[in-house]
Design a protein around this motif. Structure first.
Motif, mmCIF file in Angstrom:
data_model
loop_
_atom_site.group_PDB
_atom_site.id
_atom_site.type_symbol
_atom_site.label_atom_id
_atom_site.label_comp_id
_atom_site.label_asym_id
_atom_site.label_seq_id
_atom_site.Cartn_x
_atom_site.Cartn_y
_atom_site.Cartn_z
ATOM 1 N N ASN A 8 13.004 9.355 -0.318
ATOM 2 C CA ASN A 8 13.070 10.536 0.542
ATOM 3 C C ASN A 8 13.871 11.650 -0.121
ATOM 4 O OD1 ASN A 8 11.511 9.525 2.791
ATOM 5 N ND2 ASN A 8 13.198 8.068 3.056
ATOM 6 N N VAL A 9 13.228 12.265 -1.087
ATOM 7 C CA VAL A 9 13.864 13.361 -1.820
ATOM 8 C C VAL A 9 12.975 14.605 -1.714
ATOM 9 C CG1 VAL A 9 15.111 11.876 -3.434
ATOM 10 C CG2 VAL A 9 12.784 12.626 -3.993
ATOM 11 N N LYS A 10 13.605 15.749 -1.870
ATOM 12 C CA LYS A 10 12.898 17.018 -1.704
ATOM 13 C C LYS A 10 13.219 17.946 -2.877
ATOM 14 C CE LYS A 10 12.668 20.945 1.505
ATOM 15 N NZ LYS A 10 13.286 21.607 2.677
ATOM 16 N N ILE A 11 12.198 18.574 -3.392
ATOM 17 C CA ILE A 11 12.410 19.601 -4.422
ATOM 18 C C ILE A 11 12.933 20.835 -3.706
ATOM 19 C CG2 ILE A 11 11.289 21.067 -6.142
ATOM 20 C CD1 ILE A 11 9.180 18.791 -6.440
ATOM 21 N N ALA A 67 16.454 28.116 -10.505
ATOM 22 C CA ALA A 67 16.186 26.982 -9.608
ATOM 23 C C ALA A 67 17.244 26.889 -8.514
ATOM 24 C CB ALA A 67 16.139 25.677 -10.415
ATOM 25 N N VAL A 68 18.486 27.148 -8.885
ATOM 26 C CA VAL A 68 19.595 27.102 -7.933
ATOM 27 C C VAL A 68 19.433 28.213 -6.884
ATOM 28 C CG1 VAL A 68 22.083 27.609 -7.761
ATOM 29 C CG2 VAL A 68 21.262 25.936 -9.439
ATOM 30 N N GLU A 69 19.032 29.398 -7.350
ATOM 31 C CA GLU A 69 18.779 30.530 -6.444
ATOM 32 C C GLU A 69 17.614 30.198 -5.505
ATOM 33 O OE1 GLU A 69 17.436 35.197 -6.966
ATOM 34 O OE2 GLU A 69 18.157 34.130 -8.731
ATOM 35 N N ASP A 70 16.564 29.625 -6.085
ATOM 36 C CA ASP A 70 15.379 29.237 -5.309
ATOM 37 C C ASP A 70 15.745 28.200 -4.238
ATOM 38 O OD1 ASP A 70 12.566 29.312 -4.767
ATOM 39 O OD2 ASP A 70 12.300 27.453 -5.906
ATOM 40 N N ALA A 71 16.708 27.343 -4.566
ATOM 41 C CA ALA A 71 17.142 26.299 -3.631
ATOM 42 C C ALA A 71 18.116 26.840 -2.582
ATOM 43 C CB ALA A 71 17.803 25.154 -4.404
ATOM 44 N N LYS A 72 18.467 28.111 -2.740
ATOM 45 C CA LYS A 72 19.432 28.774 -1.841
ATOM 46 C C LYS A 72 20.760 28.015 -1.766
ATOM 47 C CE LYS A 72 15.877 31.103 0.933
ATOM 48 N NZ LYS A 72 14.698 30.564 0.175
ATOM 49 N N ILE A 73 21.207 27.546 -2.917
ATOM 50 C CA ILE A 73 22.540 26.925 -2.998
ATOM 51 C C ILE A 73 23.333 27.666 -4.078
ATOM 52 C CG2 ILE A 73 21.751 24.640 -2.217
ATOM 53 C CD1 ILE A 73 21.973 23.750 -5.222
ATOM 54 N N LEU A 163 -0.371 25.683 -31.396
ATOM 55 C CA LEU A 163 -0.373 24.986 -30.107
ATOM 56 C C LEU A 163 0.953 25.046 -29.353
ATOM 57 C CD1 LEU A 163 -1.554 23.011 -27.988
ATOM 58 C CD2 LEU A 163 -1.010 21.124 -29.544
ATOM 59 N N PHE A 164 2.069 24.887 -30.080
ATOM 60 C CA PHE A 164 3.350 24.697 -29.387
ATOM 61 C C PHE A 164 4.037 26.003 -28.981
ATOM 62 C CE2 PHE A 164 2.653 20.502 -31.067
ATOM 63 C CZ PHE A 164 3.196 19.679 -30.102
ATOM 64 N N GLY A 165 4.850 25.909 -27.938
ATOM 65 C CA GLY A 165 5.628 27.048 -27.472
ATOM 66 C C GLY A 165 7.002 26.573 -27.027
ATOM 67 N N ASP A 166 7.952 27.506 -26.968
ATOM 68 C CA ASP A 166 9.316 27.185 -26.528
ATOM 69 C C ASP A 166 9.511 27.628 -25.074
ATOM 70 O OD1 ASP A 166 9.698 26.499 -29.181
ATOM 71 O OD2 ASP A 166 10.700 28.386 -29.707
ATOM 72 N N GLY A 167 10.515 27.060 -24.425
ATOM 73 C CA GLY A 167 10.834 27.493 -23.065
ATOM 74 C C GLY A 167 11.546 26.404 -22.286
ATOM 75 N N ALA A 168 11.909 26.752 -21.067
ATOM 76 C CA ALA A 168 12.675 25.814 -20.238
ATOM 77 C C ALA A 168 12.232 25.894 -18.783
ATOM 78 C CB ALA A 168 14.165 26.127 -20.336
ATOM 79 N N ALA A 169 12.427 24.804 -18.066
ATOM 80 C CA ALA A 169 12.174 24.783 -16.620
ATOM 81 C C ALA A 169 13.197 23.864 -15.980
ATOM 82 C CB ALA A 169 10.765 24.303 -16.321
ATOM 83 N N ALA A 170 13.515 24.156 -14.721
ATOM 84 C CA ALA A 170 14.545 23.374 -14.024
ATOM 85 C C ALA A 170 14.161 23.115 -12.578
ATOM 86 C CB ALA A 170 15.882 24.118 -14.079
ATOM 87 N N MET A 171 14.785 22.096 -12.017
ATOM 88 C CA MET A 171 14.530 21.708 -10.630
ATOM 89 C C MET A 171 15.845 21.285 -9.991
ATOM 90 S SD MET A 171 12.329 18.417 -9.302
ATOM 91 C CE MET A 171 10.697 19.110 -9.531
ATOM 92 N N VAL A 172 16.033 21.653 -8.709
ATOM 93 C CA VAL A 172 17.142 21.093 -7.934
ATOM 94 C C VAL A 172 16.533 20.087 -6.974
ATOM 95 C CG1 VAL A 172 19.017 21.524 -6.313
ATOM 96 C CG2 VAL A 172 18.504 23.218 -8.085
ATOM 97 N N PHE A 335 4.031 12.997 -5.379
ATOM 98 C CA PHE A 335 5.043 13.368 -4.382
ATOM 99 C C PHE A 335 4.458 14.300 -3.333
ATOM 100 C CE2 PHE A 335 6.037 17.790 -5.499
ATOM 101 C CZ PHE A 335 5.639 17.893 -6.823
ATOM 102 N N GLU A 336 5.099 14.285 -2.190
ATOM 103 C CA GLU A 336 4.754 15.266 -1.156
ATOM 104 C C GLU A 336 5.775 16.377 -1.274
ATOM 105 O OE1 GLU A 336 4.269 13.832 2.900
ATOM 106 O OE2 GLU A 336 4.816 15.826 3.669
ATOM 107 N N TYR A 337 5.295 17.600 -1.516
ATOM 108 C CA TYR A 337 6.179 18.753 -1.716
ATOM 109 C C TYR A 337 6.685 19.229 -0.352
ATOM 110 C CZ TYR A 337 7.785 23.465 -3.007
ATOM 111 O OH TYR A 337 8.542 24.591 -3.209
#
Lengths: 337, 337
Positions: A8-11, A67-73, A163-172, A335-337
């Motif tokens: 029972n976790v939520k993105i 991601a932190v801003e999106d999570a409103k924390i 083919l390759f590219g650089d970058g980052a992504a994050a999740m709370v 997962f269920e979003y």
């Protein structure tokens, strides 16, 4: 579907960051001395970003802040940082610690460590850490994938360069509130090391250390990425159907139940063959490789971030993260979003 | 002590492996051009092993086979492999996959991935994966720490050369049978990245890649281990008392309840200062640094393995794993064996 599978976790929030330097397919064509249009036509990547002066930890921190801003924390609500990348910024310490520093949390004491399963690092980290979030060990876990693929490209291997590219992504990630239904429904990782040599960077670790004097041009390529795409795909093609069948059986979820599949953005042709092989309709398939390239472990969370931003995924929808990685590993998470 | 802290898991078996090449303090003295007795007197390490032709995955597999044997199971009962090392064999793929191959499990599909928190990798891996074992996701997890510290030693940094050693240790972790009381009682990790530069290998990752042509002698040392031991110890000395106090309060366990403390084998002098600082009696302190050296993340599981072998720990005893690592991180884990 077993009780052990449900978490029972939520993105709570997602974010991404692309480096300042954008390179079109035509620019890659020029750099490689190819006819204009070669990269677009043969590799299918019309745009990707390469780091200019950004480090992996800086990119990771940029994505994390979104991601932190999106999570409103607040960033101070984060109580665990997991870096889930296939490449590392330094051999020591782990990249999560460097991301913690870039976030201004250097005196916080927030536990920071790395989980590495190459291109599947994000899926494995989300899968693993979700048990700790569900149990209440951590309340707001920041999972960050940040990759500088360009650092280990072999410029004689034109297909990899294009083919390759650089970058980052994050999740709370947090615990699901009692009146909500977000959850991880099922996940599965399989590793077949008979394919461990099909996609690798051989040198740079303890087996072939970088501190060798007078390294010759010939041995220098050991420090660069190598992929035997054809045999890799052959192996994946053979393993994937039974992997998917078991996922369907054990999760009691078929493609009908899934709103969108977020695949690892391995390559345009590989993804297309995989999609057809699994009979996944195009409208249920998130494809960002053409304007991001293959971003190693950052591919899946970046594609998820884009799917959410483009409103292709809304709360209550079911999503399948699906990928392959060097190792060779296969990974799937519903997962269920 | 909160319910979230307890995990009903049991150490089913342990094993270790030391490389074939043994080096005495005197041999190190000779290699460094020192007076005989220098290493023994100043560093306190009279013996360590360096790899001859062994790779990290081979050493990891040797230790793993012993742990599997000790657990009285078959290697085919293993359903997850976690490599918990501070160094990696190759940048891609993760070392767990290479260990899987060395174990002859290359067609098994057993999920294999790495958890990295430098010297605390083993403690963080045990802490993290224990939730998955308790929940029933995996039944027999193999956790392996295998380190080739000698690959990144700076031979101009004599203290490091005389301190570090290579080797591997492994553990099989399973769910505690209903009528037994083995469990993880409490664990805690803290990371303070203000100290991330005090102990590091700067080059070799994406920030300073190894594939640079014409690397000068001067820059070559960036690929080697660097430690500012004095400032590292200052920081640890300041942070450790409150860390321990919180462990005691939250776990409701004092040193009285603990049969033995298994510290990270950082250095003879650092360990001695730490032990006195925390007022831990010598008989409750497991010290293997003098005949193993600092084996990075393999230090704690090797010392645990020795403590069990020497019958300093028996079933029902409570053990504290305690360490610091580059990052800078502090980690503690109390379990009932």
């Amino acid at each position: 579907m077993n009780a052990v599978d449900i978490r029972n976790v939520k993105i709570l929030g997602v974010g991404k960051y692309l480096p300042k330097k954008e390179l079109t397919g035509e620019e890659i064509d020029q750099m490689l001395g190819k006819t204009l249009g070669w990269a677009g036509k043969n590799i299918g990547v019309s745009k990707r970003h390469f780091v200019l002066d950004e480090t992996a930890s800086q990119m990771g921190a940029f994505a994390a802040k979104k991601a932190v801003e999106d999570a409103k924390i607040s960033v101070h609500d984060i109580d665990c940082i997991v870096c889930a990348s296939g490449s590392m910024e330094q051999p020591i310490p782990c990249t999560a610690s460097l991301i913690q520093k870039e976030l201004g949390l250097e005196k916080s004491g927030v536990p920071s460590f790395d989980i590495n399963a190459t291109c599947l690092s994000f899926v494995v980290a989300l899968d693993t850490i979700s048990y700790l979030v569900d149990c209440g060990r951590y309340k707001h876990v920041l999972i960050v994938s940040s990759e500088v693929a360009s650092a280990a490209l072999n410029w004689k291997d034109e297909k990899s360069v294009a083919l390759f590219g650089d970058g980052a992504a994050a999740m709370v990630l947090g615990k699901t509130p009692e009146d909500e239904s977000s959850k991880i429904i099922y996940s599965k990782i399989e590793t077949y090391s008979q394919g461990s040599h099909l996609s690798q960077v051989y040198g740079g670790g303890t087996k072939f250390p970088p501190n060798l004097k007078n390294v010759k041009e010939e041995t220098m390529k050991q420090f660069l990425f190598y992929m035997d795409g054809q045999n890799l795909f052959k192996m994946v093609k053979k393993l994937l159907p039974s992997f998917m069948k078991e996922m369907t059986n054990k999760s009691k979820h078929t493609l009908e139940d899934i709103t969108i599949v977020i695949p690892h953005q391995a390559s345009k042709s590989g993804m297309s063959l995989m999609r057809k092989n699994l009979k996944i309709p195009e409208e249920k398939w998130m494809d960002i490789v053409s304007n991001h390239g293959n971003m190693i472990a950052a591919s899946i969370p970046t594609a998820l971030c884009e799917a959410i931003r483009q409103k292709k995924v809304k709360r209550g929808d079911k999503v399948l993260l699906l990928g392959t990685s060097a190792g060779l590993s296969l990974g799937g998470l519903i997962f269920e979003y």
